[in-house]
Design a protein around this motif. Sequence first.
Motif, PDB file in Angstrom:
ATOM      1  N   GLN A  35       0.819  -1.217   0.000  1.00 29.27           N
ATOM      2  CA  GLN A  35       0.000   0.000   0.000  1.00 29.27           C
ATOM      3  C   GLN A  35       0.853   1.268   0.000  1.00 29.27           C
ATOM      4  O   GLN A  35       2.018   1.231   0.399  1.00 29.27           O
ATOM      5  CB  GLN A  35      -0.893   0.010   1.244  1.00 29.27           C
ATOM      6  CG  GLN A  35      -1.888  -1.153   1.256  1.00 29.27           C
ATOM      7  CD  GLN A  35      -2.785  -1.130   2.471  1.00 29.27           C
ATOM      8  OE1 GLN A  35      -3.583  -0.242   2.642  1.00 29.27           O
ATOM      9  NE2 GLN A  35      -2.628  -2.124   3.314  1.00 29.27           N
ATOM     10  N   ALA A  36       0.258   2.342  -0.423  1.00 32.11           N
ATOM     11  CA  ALA A  36       0.975   3.628  -0.400  1.00 32.11           C
ATOM     12  C   ALA A  36      -0.008   4.777  -0.266  1.00 32.11           C
ATOM     13  O   ALA A  36      -1.179   4.658  -0.643  1.00 32.11           O
ATOM     14  CB  ALA A  36       1.802   3.802  -1.667  1.00 32.11           C
ATOM     15  N   LYS A  37       0.483   5.852   0.318  1.00 30.36           N
ATOM     16  CA  LYS A  37      -0.260   7.112   0.355  1.00 30.36           C
ATOM     17  C   LYS A  37       0.456   8.057  -0.595  1.00 30.36           C
ATOM     18  O   LYS A  37       1.670   8.234  -0.499  1.00 30.36           O
ATOM     19  CB  LYS A  37      -0.279   7.695   1.765  1.00 30.36           C
ATOM     20  CG  LYS A  37      -1.078   6.834   2.738  1.00 30.36           C
ATOM     21  CD  LYS A  37      -1.184   7.485   4.096  1.00 30.36           C
ATOM     22  CE  LYS A  37      -1.687   6.515   5.146  1.00 30.36           C
ATOM     23  NZ  LYS A  37      -3.167   6.359   5.141  1.00 30.36           N
ATOM     24  N   ILE A  38      -0.302   8.629  -1.507  1.00 29.14           N
ATOM     25  CA  ILE A  38       0.291   9.466  -2.548  1.00 29.14           C
ATOM     26  C   ILE A  38      -0.487  10.780  -2.624  1.00 29.14           C
ATOM     27  O   ILE A  38      -1.713  10.771  -2.697  1.00 29.14           O
ATOM     28  CB  ILE A  38       0.215   8.747  -3.918  1.00 29.14           C
ATOM     29  CG1 ILE A  38       0.967   7.403  -3.844  1.00 29.14           C
ATOM     30  CG2 ILE A  38       0.778   9.624  -5.038  1.00 29.14           C
ATOM     31  CD1 ILE A  38       0.845   6.539  -5.081  1.00 29.14           C
ATOM     32  N   SER A  39       0.233  11.887  -2.561  1.00 26.60           N
ATOM     33  CA  SER A  39      -0.489  13.162  -2.644  1.00 26.60           C
ATOM     34  C   SER A  39       0.027  14.008  -3.790  1.00 26.60           C
ATOM     35  O   SER A  39       1.187  13.908  -4.189  1.00 26.60           O
ATOM     36  CB  SER A  39      -0.369  13.935  -1.331  1.00 26.60           C
ATOM     37  OG  SER A  39       0.948  14.387  -1.150  1.00 26.60           O
ATOM     38  N   MET A  40      -0.864  14.819  -4.309  1.00 27.02           N
ATOM     39  CA  MET A  40      -0.499  15.745  -5.383  1.00 27.02           C
ATOM     40  C   MET A  40      -0.804  17.162  -4.929  1.00 27.02           C
ATOM     41  O   MET A  40      -1.889  17.432  -4.412  1.00 27.02           O
ATOM     42  CB  MET A  40      -1.308  15.415  -6.641  1.00 27.02           C
ATOM     43  CG  MET A  40      -0.919  14.075  -7.245  1.00 27.02           C
ATOM     44  SD  MET A  40      -2.198  13.376  -8.284  1.00 27.02           S
ATOM     45  CE  MET A  40      -3.357  12.734  -7.075  1.00 27.02           C
ATOM     46  N   ARG A  41       0.168  18.048  -5.061  1.00 21.76           N
ATOM     47  CA  ARG A  41      -0.050  19.470  -4.777  1.00 21.76           C
ATOM     48  C   ARG A  41      -0.481  20.120  -6.075  1.00 21.76           C
ATOM     49  O   ARG A  41       0.121  19.902  -7.127  1.00 21.76           O
ATOM     50  CB  ARG A  41       1.249  20.122  -4.286  1.00 21.76           C
ATOM     51  CG  ARG A  41       1.733  19.609  -2.958  1.00 21.76           C
ATOM     52  CD  ARG A  41       0.970  20.204  -1.779  1.00 21.76           C
ATOM     53  NE  ARG A  41       1.293  19.491  -0.557  1.00 21.76           N
ATOM     54  CZ  ARG A  41       0.845  19.817   0.643  1.00 21.76           C
ATOM     55  NH1 ARG A  41       0.039  20.854   0.805  1.00 21.76           N
ATOM     56  NH2 ARG A  41       1.179  19.109   1.694  1.00 21.76           N
ATOM     57  N   LEU A  42      -1.509  20.917  -5.995  1.00 19.26           N
ATOM     58  CA  LEU A  42      -2.126  21.470  -7.203  1.00 19.26           C
ATOM     59  C   LEU A  42      -1.977  22.981  -7.277  1.00 19.26           C
ATOM     60  O   LEU A  42      -1.816  23.647  -6.262  1.00 19.26           O
ATOM     61  CB  LEU A  42      -3.618  21.118  -7.215  1.00 19.26           C
ATOM     62  CG  LEU A  42      -3.959  19.663  -6.886  1.00 19.26           C
ATOM     63  CD1 LEU A  42      -5.467  19.468  -6.884  1.00 19.26           C
ATOM     64  CD2 LEU A  42      -3.304  18.719  -7.889  1.00 19.26           C
ATOM     65  N   VAL A  43      -2.044  23.489  -8.475  1.00 20.01           N
ATOM     66  CA  VAL A  43      -1.982  24.949  -8.669  1.00 20.01           C
ATOM     67  C   VAL A  43      -3.218  25.389  -9.451  1.00 20.01           C
ATOM     68  O   VAL A  43      -3.895  24.554 -10.050  1.00 20.01           O
ATOM     69  CB  VAL A  43      -0.688  25.354  -9.414  1.00 20.01           C
ATOM     70  CG1 VAL A  43       0.547  24.973  -8.601  1.00 20.01           C
ATOM     71  CG2 VAL A  43      -0.619  24.735 -10.799  1.00 20.01           C
ATOM     72  N   PRO A  44      -3.510  26.703  -9.442  1.00 20.09           N
ATOM     73  CA  PRO A  44      -4.645  27.165 -10.235  1.00 20.09           C
ATOM     74  C   PRO A  44      -4.434  26.754 -11.693  1.00 20.09           C
ATOM     75  O   PRO A  44      -3.298  26.780 -12.159  1.00 20.09           O
ATOM     76  CB  PRO A  44      -4.582  28.694 -10.107  1.00 20.09           C
ATOM     77  CG  PRO A  44      -3.760  28.959  -8.885  1.00 20.09           C
ATOM     78  CD  PRO A  44      -2.816  27.809  -8.758  1.00 20.09           C
ATOM     79  N   ASP A  45      -5.451  26.376 -12.417  1.00 18.97           N
ATOM     80  CA  ASP A  45      -6.843  26.186 -12.101  1.00 18.97           C
ATOM     81  C   ASP A  45      -7.180  24.693 -12.036  1.00 18.97           C
ATOM     82  O   ASP A  45      -8.260  24.266 -12.454  1.00 18.97           O
ATOM     83  CB  ASP A  45      -7.684  26.864 -13.182  1.00 18.97           C
ATOM     84  CG  ASP A  45      -7.393  28.351 -13.273  1.00 18.97           C
ATOM     85  OD1 ASP A  45      -7.446  29.024 -12.239  1.00 18.97           O
ATOM     86  OD2 ASP A  45      -7.085  28.841 -14.371  1.00 18.97           O
ATOM     87  N   GLN A  46      -6.264  23.909 -11.495  1.00 21.05           N
ATOM     88  CA  GLN A  46      -6.549  22.482 -11.329  1.00 21.05           C
ATOM     89  C   GLN A  46      -7.648  22.317 -10.279  1.00 21.05           C
ATOM     90  O   GLN A  46      -7.747  23.118  -9.356  1.00 21.05           O
ATOM     91  CB  GLN A  46      -5.296  21.737 -10.873  1.00 21.05           C
ATOM     92  CG  GLN A  46      -4.235  21.576 -11.957  1.00 21.05           C
ATOM     93  CD  GLN A  46      -3.007  20.882 -11.424  1.00 21.05           C
ATOM     94  OE1 GLN A  46      -2.344  21.379 -10.514  1.00 21.05           O
ATOM     95  NE2 GLN A  46      -2.678  19.720 -11.966  1.00 21.05           N
ATOM     96  N   ASP A  47      -8.419  21.231 -10.440  1.00 18.69           N
ATOM     97  CA  ASP A  47      -9.514  20.972  -9.516  1.00 18.69           C
ATOM     98  C   ASP A  47      -9.223  19.683  -8.749  1.00 18.69           C
ATOM     99  O   ASP A  47      -8.917  18.648  -9.354  1.00 18.69           O
ATOM    100  CB  ASP A  47     -10.819  20.850 -10.296  1.00 18.69           C
ATOM    101  CG  ASP A  47     -11.980  20.489  -9.399  1.00 18.69           C
ATOM    102  OD1 ASP A  47     -12.538  21.399  -8.787  1.00 18.69           O
ATOM    103  OD2 ASP A  47     -12.297  19.281  -9.289  1.00 18.69           O
ATOM    104  N   THR A  48      -9.338  19.743  -7.443  1.00 23.69           N
ATOM    105  CA  THR A  48      -8.946  18.605  -6.609  1.00 23.69           C
ATOM    106  C   THR A  48      -9.707  17.314  -6.950  1.00 23.69           C
ATOM    107  O   THR A  48      -9.117  16.238  -7.010  1.00 23.69           O
ATOM    108  CB  THR A  48      -9.059  18.972  -5.108  1.00 23.69           C
ATOM    109  OG1 THR A  48      -8.748  17.833  -4.332  1.00 23.69           O
ATOM    110  CG2 THR A  48     -10.428  19.477  -4.727  1.00 23.69           C
TER     111      THR A  48
END
Length: 455
Positions: free
Chosen positions: A320-333
């Motif tokens: 298993q893994a936890k993976i996160s993405m940091r987003l910038v405008p105008d990306q939508d979560t």
Amino acid sequence: MNQKDYISENKQKFLNELLELLKIPSISADSKYKSDLVKAAEYVKSSLLEAGCDHSELCPTEGHPIVYGEKIFDASLPTILVYGHYDVQPPDPLELWDSPPFEPVIKNEKIYARGACDDKGQMFMHVKALETMMETDSLPCNVKFMIEGEEEVGSDSLGDFVKQNKEKLKADVILISDTSIIANDIPSITSGLRGLSYMEVKVVGPNRDLHSGVYGGAVDNPINVLCEMIAKLKDENGRITIPGFYDKVEELSEEVRAKMAKRPFDLDEYKSDLGIEEVNGEEGYSTIERVGIRPTLDVNGIWGGYTGEGAKTVLPSEAQAKISMRLVPDQDTDEIADLFAKHFKSLAPKSVKVTVTKHHGGQPSVTDVDSLAFQAASAAFKDTFDKEPIPSREGGSIPIVALFKEELGLDSLLMGFGLDSDAIHSPNEHYGLFNFYIGIETICRFYQHFSKMAG
Ligand code: BES
Ligand code: ZN
């Protein structure tokens, strides 16, 4: 007495009060600490009343309570709504702390404790700023406080609270200290924050753990497979390979980028602070751009198989893994989370089954640098640092900022006083005494300038 003198005379008192708050282990992620969150909330509530709020209360939620407080003396005056959080990140790994995380110590003019900077120390500056203005008869407007206990776990309850209390939260601007300045001699005001999509993935292979000699080489190992899948999420240029990931990323003009590049930044110091020889990231962008205006993807945790003492020759059934993405405008979560899930599943060989679940997330946000609040904050920094502050886009996230705009129609002014080197979320988190006191003073100045400009 003027504000500066009041702060100066009460330095030790302010500090002692903050240290009491820092002793409470209000770790929102761990249900074991539920009663400590209530204790921290109670502490904030009584501090607000002592500082001069007419009214303060704990607002119960399904999670941890929200502390509300207000000092209203003239409805015709502007109202500042202060937001902050009293919850903290788990302190692990404990063995890497030089002193226990909930036994604050002062060393080299810094307060060492979990939450010293993020966000108890910074939030408490606002309480002491109110006290300073009340005691020096200089509060020029109305003030409301909304201090939550779930910021570090996604602010779920606050979202509902905001939606249900629009009238109560009416204000002209939201004021937040939960970000950083560039350096103690380079003041800055946060002009943007990244958003976040946080995912958890599970790769399941054989129906049980296997002997890695008997089966190894013939049956896919879920940990190997997971690592290969993760490796495919970025290409050799540091670009994320999820189809559509960059579609909505706002590309800044060369002119804006050139202006941003003027911001002072010492790469050698950055590397030496982290003990690394080289930085790395998306090709074509500087370090400042990589954390400020570009999205990214990171594995935050990965587990499976045998991790205990000694060796165990096992071919595990799952990883298993936890993976996160940091987003910038105008990306939508939500959109990015869906794109991730679809792409990640498509990377799986037939030998495994993959599940992807979504954790909390948040939208990116940018601040209008021409707004009244931004100008008032610039003037405040100029008063206290004797230098014009620089607008700076930061890499962290405060997801609730976008929700404030959407639900309350309010802009947030991000006036933080931390430093990137304060080790927030890490062992030995600290906050400079200089930052704590100058923060209180700058906040008082902000009230003055904002009230004048908005009044
Ligand atoms: N104070 C930080 C966010 C931050 C740090 C912004 C430094 C700018 C500079 C905040 O408390 C935080 O850590 N937020 C989380 C949000 C998440 C849990 C939804 C984050 O950024 O990981
Ligand atoms: Zn944090």
